[in-house]
Every structure is written in structure tokens, then in C-alpha cells.
Write a protein that holds these residues in place. Sequence first.
Motif, short mmCIF file in Angstrom:
data_model
loop_
_atom_site.label_atom_id
_atom_site.label_comp_id
_atom_site.label_asym_id
_atom_site.label_seq_id
_atom_site.Cartn_x
_atom_site.Cartn_y
_atom_site.Cartn_z
N CYS B 147 -2.25 47.07 48.49
CA CYS B 147 -1.36 46.90 49.64
C CYS B 147 -1.46 48.09 50.57
CB CYS B 147 0.07 46.65 49.19
SG CYS B 147 0.88 48.10 48.53
N LYS B 151 3.25 48.68 53.89
CA LYS B 151 3.94 47.83 52.91
C LYS B 151 4.82 48.68 51.98
CE LYS B 151 4.47 44.19 50.12
NZ LYS B 151 5.28 43.03 50.49
N GLU B 217 7.29 39.66 44.83
CA GLU B 217 5.95 40.22 44.58
C GLU B 217 5.24 39.46 43.46
OE1 GLU B 217 4.22 42.44 46.34
OE2 GLU B 217 5.90 42.44 47.75
#
Lengths: 398, 244
Positions: B147, B151, B217
Motif C-alpha cells: 500500500c 494509505k 482490509e
Amino acid sequence: MPSFYHLLKKIIQTGIGKSRLIMAAGGLGIAMILLLIAIQAHTDFDQLLNNQRNANESADFLIINKKITNAMMGQNARSEFSPAEIADLQKQPFTEAFGFITSNQYKVTAAAPGDLHFYTDMFFESVPDSFIDVKNDEWKWTPSDNTIPIILPNDFLNLYNFGFALSQDLPQISQETVKALPMKITISQGMMTQEFTGRIVGFSDRISSFLVPVSFMDWANGKFGSGQTPSPSRVIIKTKDPSNPVLSKYLEDKGYSTNQDKIKYSRTKLIVQTIVSVIGFFGLILLVFALLVFSMFIQLVIASCKKEIQLLVTLGTAPRQLQRYLMRQFVPLYITIGIAALLLVAALQWWAAAKLAAHDMFISQWLAVGTGCAALLVLVLVYIVNRVNVRKYINAIS
Amino acid sequence: MSVVVATAMDIFHLEKALYWGIIKNTSYMQIQLDNLVPVPLRDKIVQRSSDIWNRPVAFTPGSFTKIKAPSGTGKTTLVHYLYHIRTDYTGQVLVNGQPWASYSKGAIAGMRQEQVSVIFQDLRIFEQLTALENIELKRVMNAQAYCTAEKVKEMAARLNVTHVLNQSGRTLSYGERQRIAIIRALVQPFQWLIMDEPFSHLDEDNANRAAQLIAEECKARKAGFILTDLDHDTRFAYDTHYNL
């Protein structure tokens, strides 16, 4: 954003063993300098000897015979080389080529032509053509030839011209004149006699003898000789380096003698080799200690960061990543030390070349290829040893 | 993932993936227990029944799994066994059918970077790094970060820890450490997230925010989790419950 490498740098502190690192680096530096100097000095000395040797082309050939001692007198056979001795000499590393010096087994007399009233008994010897320093088209003989080409030692003509002729009030003779004079050569054995015309075709600096072609010698020994091949009492060898201490020690041990002038550098070379070896030996010892201190330093760093390294591994850091990080801490240091040592030795070489040149001794101003290779080899060795250590200690705790 | 035409590069990547023990086009990482019994707790465990200890258990990939356990029943021990940082057990922990011990250190590191993530009860933050550096360490450990740095900032904002990102790990409170540890576990790719009392130091509001982020997630990765906790809770839509 900081890279993984920078984050590792904050976690794994390598500053802990700084004094050890400095010791190891210093040791490595000195070890490297000693080793490189030893190798460079060895190369330089070889170069010096080669230069002197090049000035004297015949130094590559040595005529070897046994020393004639009082105890041996009257027993000619004791100065002969036995087949075992010859085989031993042939297989020595310094012997590049080997040849017999063959003597005549018949009587030889020489007489000057015309009214010169010169008559003498003499002898012939022959050596393989490759050992002769006179290159001449006339240097050949077949049984149909009545003329024998002969090579005289240069010293012989000099002795006559500058010793005998001057003191006896005789005319001095040039090489050309000697070559132009045909001599009557008579060879005989018992009742058998044959006459030839002898013609001097050249003068040798290398071999102090009266030389005839091998083909003639073989033919004449076959026809006039006893039929047995006698053992030679003189042999000739070709050697790359007459100053090789191994060669002079061999000759001394066996009780052989040769032209001492040609091997006079061997003693100097032996001394220099010893000094250089001692320096190189200390360099090696120091290198081993430097490697030990390095490995202690690595052990200390890893032990002091044991918890951090374990957590890194727990979080998924591969042992390879840790190894690579740690090696990146050390490798620039080695390379710096290696380059510094090379530069120092190069400066020393340049200085020594200038100093020696003032005394008409010439060595290269630059480092030898071998020295550079040795530096590289030491660096590779240090790298491998440290890598193995890093790997070992990381694996031990992860 | 189906590969019809394999180029040389594909094969190269496949070999690299195989080396790291990652074969992305195979099915999800399987975690199974085979009569697992911790050696230090053996006597206690044989006297009572457990959904986990001393029996075969297969965790369904992609499922949200809750393991409820009173203190002292080996909750943290189990998490350490699942993540392979302790091995004092009898029986086996099987990963893709193979016991942990059969994997090399390099392969295990590859799995920890790509397939399995963890939140420890004792948080395990590097005190010499800032909060953000602790997260970054995990993000940039992989050759290709999963990521972006943005983020990370976004997740920190959601868990109310933006203001501590540049603080040293040493000065963080337990609650802050816990949220940093959660974010750290979420910056990598994974198929399984293993959590040991992940909200123990958080207030109700922060715990719910964290749970929501974790669920999102996991969904984004089609990943499952194994969560151990003391009590019953309804923070996640659990697929499976076990009592330790």
C-alpha cells in the motif's frame, strides 16, 4: 520516506564495537600492506635480476662437471656421471634442456698447413646443436665430407693473442685469419688412421672446448672408438634462471661444479627471498588476526542487537535481507582499506623505482599485476569469511 | 489466475515466488492443527475439553474466526504456535499441508511478508523508531510495497493516531502502540491475519473503529483472520467460534 535500509540502520546499531572495528580495520590495512609489499618486492627483485641476466645471454647455459678432488686423481671414471645421476639432474625443475658433452675415443692430432711447423695432440668434444651459440651454415658434417668444421672457445684465441703471442713475440691472429687456415687433422686408433681437413667455423663464448658436429663425433667414435658408449663427465643444461637458489644448492649438495660467476646471484636472491617470505608470513598472520577481530566484532554487533534482530525476523525480515544489510556496513570499509593499501604500495614502488634508477637499477614504476590480484584476493577472502560469520550468527539467533 | 502463455519473465517471477514460498495462483493458504498440545500445559489440557487443543482443526480460508479463551488456557501460546515463533508443542501446525518446521527460514520470511500477518498482545514496537517508522518498516520490507504512504496516513487518521506518528515508540501509550501495531499489520498483503487480544488497550470507540478497519482490509484481500480474546464480543461478523 526512509528506505528499509535506513530503518535497519536505526535499529541495528553497529557503533557498539567501534574500537574493535577500528582494530580490525587497522590490522587488515597493515596485513594488506605487508602482503602487497612482499609480493611487489619479489616481482621487483626478479626484474632486477632479469635485467642483469639479459646483459649476459650465455648465463642460461651451464656446463656441469664433478669437482676433481685429490682423492679422485688418477681415476677418471670417478668424474663420470652415472645414468642415475643424469636422470636425477634431468628431472630437476630448473633443467629446461639437457645435453651430453661427448668426448672422442680416439687420438686426435692437428698440424698447421704449409711451413708453419705446428703440430699438437688435441681432443674433440661435441654437444647437441641447440646448445651451441654459433649459428653457421658450415656447421654440418656427413661421412662423405673430408672437411671437419670446428668451433673453438673464444677464450682460447684470447689466451693465445694476449698471453702467449705477446710474451713469445709471436704474431697475433684475428678470428678471420684463424677461420681461413685449414688444419690437417689426423685421427687414429692403433693402426687405423684417417686424415681430414679441419676448418674453424666459429668461436664460442658459451662452451670452453673444441667442438665438432655430433654427426662426426658419432661416426668417428663408432669407427675408431672402443664400441662402448662412455659415460659423460661433463653435461650441459639450459636453465631459465641460473640464480635460482635451488639450482646452486643442488650443485653444492651433489659436489658438482659449474661456472660460479653465473650463479653468483643465487645467494643474494636467497637472502631477499627469505626477507620477503618473512614479511609475507607476518602479513598472513596479521590477516588471520584481523579476520578474527572482525568476526568478534560481527558477533558482538549481532549479540547486542539480538532482540531487535529477532523482532525483525518475527515481522518477516528474511535472514538474507539482514545479511545483506550487515555486509553493506562492512564492504565499503574493506574496499577503502584495499584501495588505500594499494595506493600506498604504489607510491612506495614509484619512489623505489626513482631511487634505484639513480643507481642504474631499473624496476617498473607501476605495481605488478600480481600485487593487484593479491589485493583483490585478500578482499574476496575477507568478504567470504565475514559473510560466513554474519550468516552463522544471524542463523543462530533467528 | 490462469496463465495461458508463459513468457520468460513470467517463469522468472514464478521461480522467485516459489523461492519465497509464495504461489499466488494456488488456492488460499491453509492452516490446520493436528492434535496440537503445548508441552507446558499438557496436564491441564488433558483434563478438560477444548475446541482447539489435542484435536484436528482446519481453519477455513477467508473466514473470520474467533477463539475465546479465559486467561491461562494458552491463548498467546496458540498465537505464537500459529505464527511459528514457538515450537514447544506436540502434534503439528500444518501450513498448506506441511508442518512449519519443514519450511526454510527464507520461505517463512516470505510467508510473513506476503501471506500471514500478526498483531501481538505485547505489541512489539521498536522503541528506537517513531510510530510512523514502525509502520514504514513493515511497508517497505517487501520488495514491492502493498500500500502507499498515503494509505498509511489515512489509516492513522481513522484510528486517531495521526498526532503521534512522529513520536518515538518509547513515548507512546499502550493504546497508541496497539493502534500502530494494528496499522503495521495491515500495510502488507496477507491471506490470514492472526490477532491476540487486539483491542485490549483501546476504549470502546477506538476498538470499534479499529475493528471496522480490520474487517475492511480483510475483505479487500479476501483474507480471513484468527482472533483470540477473553470475552464474547460482536465487533466482527464471525464465521466461526471456538472455545480454547
